[in-house]
Design an enzyme around this catalytic site. Structure first.
Site, PDB file in Angstrom:
ATOM      1  N   TYR A 158      -3.067 -12.303  11.132  1.00 57.22           N
ATOM      2  CA  TYR A 158      -2.574 -11.229  10.263  1.00 57.22           C
ATOM      3  C   TYR A 158      -1.064 -11.042  10.372  1.00 57.22           C
ATOM      4  O   TYR A 158      -0.376 -10.873   9.375  1.00 57.22           O
ATOM      5  CB  TYR A 158      -3.296  -9.943  10.656  1.00 57.22           C
ATOM      6  CG  TYR A 158      -2.902  -8.738   9.857  1.00 57.22           C
ATOM      7  CD1 TYR A 158      -3.109  -8.693   8.489  1.00 57.22           C
ATOM      8  CD2 TYR A 158      -2.351  -7.631  10.474  1.00 57.22           C
ATOM      9  CE1 TYR A 158      -2.777  -7.574   7.752  1.00 57.22           C
ATOM     10  CE2 TYR A 158      -2.015  -6.512   9.746  1.00 57.22           C
ATOM     11  CZ  TYR A 158      -2.236  -6.493   8.389  1.00 57.22           C
ATOM     12  OH  TYR A 158      -1.902  -5.384   7.671  1.00 57.22           O
ATOM     13  N   HIS A 194      -3.395  -9.046   3.991  1.00 54.26           N
ATOM     14  CA  HIS A 194      -4.839  -8.900   4.159  1.00 54.26           C
ATOM     15  C   HIS A 194      -5.256  -9.197   5.585  1.00 54.26           C
ATOM     16  O   HIS A 194      -4.742 -10.115   6.217  1.00 54.26           O
ATOM     17  CB  HIS A 194      -5.581  -9.857   3.213  1.00 54.26           C
ATOM     18  CG  HIS A 194      -5.579  -9.390   1.806  1.00 54.26           C
ATOM     19  ND1 HIS A 194      -5.946 -10.191   0.757  1.00 54.26           N
ATOM     20  CD2 HIS A 194      -5.254  -8.196   1.263  1.00 54.26           C
ATOM     21  CE1 HIS A 194      -5.853  -9.514  -0.376  1.00 54.26           C
ATOM     22  NE2 HIS A 194      -5.437  -8.308  -0.087  1.00 54.26           N
ATOM     23  N   HIS A 224      -2.975   1.583  -5.920  1.00 56.22           N
ATOM     24  CA  HIS A 224      -3.715   0.369  -5.599  1.00 56.22           C
ATOM     25  C   HIS A 224      -3.932  -0.497  -6.839  1.00 56.22           C
ATOM     26  O   HIS A 224      -4.117  -1.716  -6.715  1.00 56.22           O
ATOM     27  CB  HIS A 224      -5.062   0.721  -4.956  1.00 56.22           C
ATOM     28  CG  HIS A 224      -5.348  -0.071  -3.729  1.00 56.22           C
ATOM     29  ND1 HIS A 224      -4.549  -0.017  -2.597  1.00 56.22           N
ATOM     30  CD2 HIS A 224      -6.319  -0.978  -3.443  1.00 56.22           C
ATOM     31  CE1 HIS A 224      -5.037  -0.835  -1.679  1.00 56.22           C
ATOM     32  NE2 HIS A 224      -6.105  -1.434  -2.168  1.00 56.22           N
ATOM     33  N   ARG A 281      -1.180  -2.824  -6.832  1.00 52.16           N
ATOM     34  CA  ARG A 281      -1.390  -3.837  -5.797  1.00 52.16           C
ATOM     35  C   ARG A 281      -2.290  -4.962  -6.327  1.00 52.16           C
ATOM     36  O   ARG A 281      -2.003  -6.146  -6.139  1.00 52.16           O
ATOM     37  CB  ARG A 281      -2.012  -3.180  -4.562  1.00 52.16           C
ATOM     38  CG  ARG A 281      -2.371  -4.137  -3.428  1.00 52.16           C
ATOM     39  CD  ARG A 281      -2.837  -3.304  -2.228  1.00 52.16           C
ATOM     40  NE  ARG A 281      -3.421  -4.133  -1.185  1.00 52.16           N
ATOM     41  CZ  ARG A 281      -2.718  -4.778  -0.251  1.00 52.16           C
ATOM     42  NH1 ARG A 281      -1.398  -4.721  -0.281  1.00 52.16           N
ATOM     43  NH2 ARG A 281      -3.316  -5.473   0.681  1.00 52.16           N
ATOM     44  N   LYS A 301      -1.398   0.998  10.668  1.00 52.92           N
ATOM     45  CA  LYS A 301      -2.278   0.738  11.804  1.00 52.92           C
ATOM     46  C   LYS A 301      -1.351   0.435  12.979  1.00 52.92           C
ATOM     47  O   LYS A 301      -0.240  -0.037  12.792  1.00 52.92           O
ATOM     48  CB  LYS A 301      -3.172  -0.484  11.543  1.00 52.92           C
ATOM     49  CG  LYS A 301      -4.061  -0.356  10.321  1.00 52.92           C
ATOM     50  CD  LYS A 301      -5.364   0.306  10.666  1.00 52.92           C
ATOM     51  CE  LYS A 301      -6.282   0.350   9.449  1.00 52.92           C
ATOM     52  NZ  LYS A 301      -7.481   1.139   9.690  1.00 52.92           N
ATOM     53  N   ARG A 316       0.846  -1.186   0.000  1.00 46.02           N
ATOM     54  CA  ARG A 316       0.000   0.000   0.000  1.00 46.02           C
ATOM     55  C   ARG A 316       0.883   1.239   0.000  1.00 46.02           C
ATOM     56  O   ARG A 316       2.038   1.199   0.434  1.00 46.02           O
ATOM     57  CB  ARG A 316      -0.898   0.018   1.233  1.00 46.02           C
ATOM     58  CG  ARG A 316      -1.820  -1.187   1.361  1.00 46.02           C
ATOM     59  CD  ARG A 316      -2.581  -1.127   2.673  1.00 46.02           C
ATOM     60  NE  ARG A 316      -3.515  -2.236   2.829  1.00 46.02           N
ATOM     61  CZ  ARG A 316      -3.215  -3.402   3.381  1.00 46.02           C
ATOM     62  NH1 ARG A 316      -1.986  -3.623   3.825  1.00 46.02           N
ATOM     63  NH2 ARG A 316      -4.119  -4.357   3.500  1.00 46.02           N
TER      64      ARG A 316
END
Length: 334
Positions: A314, A305, A279, A282, A209, A184
């Protein structure tokens, strides 16, 4: 007689001058338009950053949705403490009637309003129960197959950055990361020099995140592109961010810069339609792995993902399986 309009070179000079003035703090910019509840959104933004630790992009998405709602609400003259669920439904329906957004974008807009109203309810700014009543328009994840850049266009894209200019070396390293790993934009922006473990041939990538860092095997072709950029094109003494701007004021690149690089390079090879952002590369990386026979589980791990249908854990990735992916013949990408 010379045209009144300014040339492309003059426009570029003005943009660079404005960047310098903004960097030095000498630019007197007009204040942005505010709505009546700008203060509440500012408090919400501070809470998201300091208490939740969310990424800048996510904070902008949540606060942007709240701002959009309040600009729409201003036309009705309704204060926040009098907002009803029908007002929120009407705001979402207005975007649908406007016809400028896809169903997915409208769905996301409704979803992003929910965190603000949960926050507002907890502080007594609005009626209780509004957040729970927000119903986003139905959108099935598999309703639209993601459109990635065609493989032939990907090959031509990388061929366009074979030059010896510093900007070509930087852009080749960036594009190789997108094309090979399907990263990303926020992940590429966050890369630092210390994330490259040359001895163990791995690269650490932080997801935008909190608390998630992934480790991927560093393919020789990507490693060589990055190393060439560091040795021959990257300015020294400017911090630890891997990618920095190519023009003054020198600073770490941003997500918009990466998007512009991809769009401009695709336009340079006459790809001017369809999805042309980061994207799209991607999706192209995912499609290529799928075409090569990789399982959805391995592809999900490789792309990071979060969907449990792609990967159950994850942050836990099978490096041995991923090394098989990194070792795949890039078919002319090198």
């Amino acid at each position: 007689m010379r045209s009144v309009g300014i040339t492309q070179g003059e426009n570029r000079f003005l943009r660079r001058g404005i960047q310098w003035l903004r960097f030095l703090g000498w630019l007197d910019e007009p204040e942005q338009e505010h709505h009546a509840h700008h203060g509440e959104v500012a408090i919400f933004e501070k809470w998201l950053r300091q208490e939740r630790g969310l990424s800048t992009a996510t904070i902008q998405d949540y606060c942007g949705a709240a701002d959009r709602f309040f600009f729409w609400l201003a036309g009705k003259g309704t204060p926040l403490d009098a907002v009803q669920i029908t007002d929120i439904d009407d705001a979402v329906a207005a975007e649908h009637r406007r016809g400028a957004w896809s169903r997915r974008t409208i769905h996301d807009y409704a979803q992003r309003l929910r965190p603000f109203f949960l926050f507002a309810e907890a502080r007594g700014w609005c009626r209780a129960g509004l957040a729970a009543g927000i119903m986003a328009p139905r959108f099935m994840v598999d309703q639209i197959v993601p459109k990635g850049t065609k493989r032939d266009d990907v090959l031509r894209l990388l061929a366009s950055v074979q030059g010896d200019r510093p900007v070509d070396k930087r852009q080749r390293a960036i594009l190789m990361l997108f094309v090979t790993y399907g990263l990303r934009a926020g992940e590429v922006v966050g890369l630092r020099l210390d994330d490259l473990d040359w001895e163990n041939e791995v690269i650490r990538v932080r997801c935008p995140k909190p608390g998630r860092t992934h480790v991927w095997p560093l393919s020789p072709d990507v490693g060589n592109a990055i190393l060439r950029y560091i040795r021959e094109a990257r300015p020294t003494g400017l911090g630890r961010s891997l990618f920095v701007t190519s023009h003054a004021p020198i600073r770490p690149v941003g997500r918009k810069t990466l998007g512009k690089i991809v769009r401009d390079r695709l336009a340079g090879i006459s790809v001017v339609s369809g999805r042309r952002g980061t994207h799209a590369l991607r999706h192209a990386a995912a499609q290529h792995l799928l075409d090569q026979g990789m399982s959805m589980k391995v592809i999900g791990d490789f792309l990071g993902h979060r969907d449990p249908s792609s990967t159950t854990m994850y942050a836990k990735v099978n490096l041995a399986a991923l090394r098989e992916v990194a070792a795949f013949d890039l078919e002319g990408l090198a």
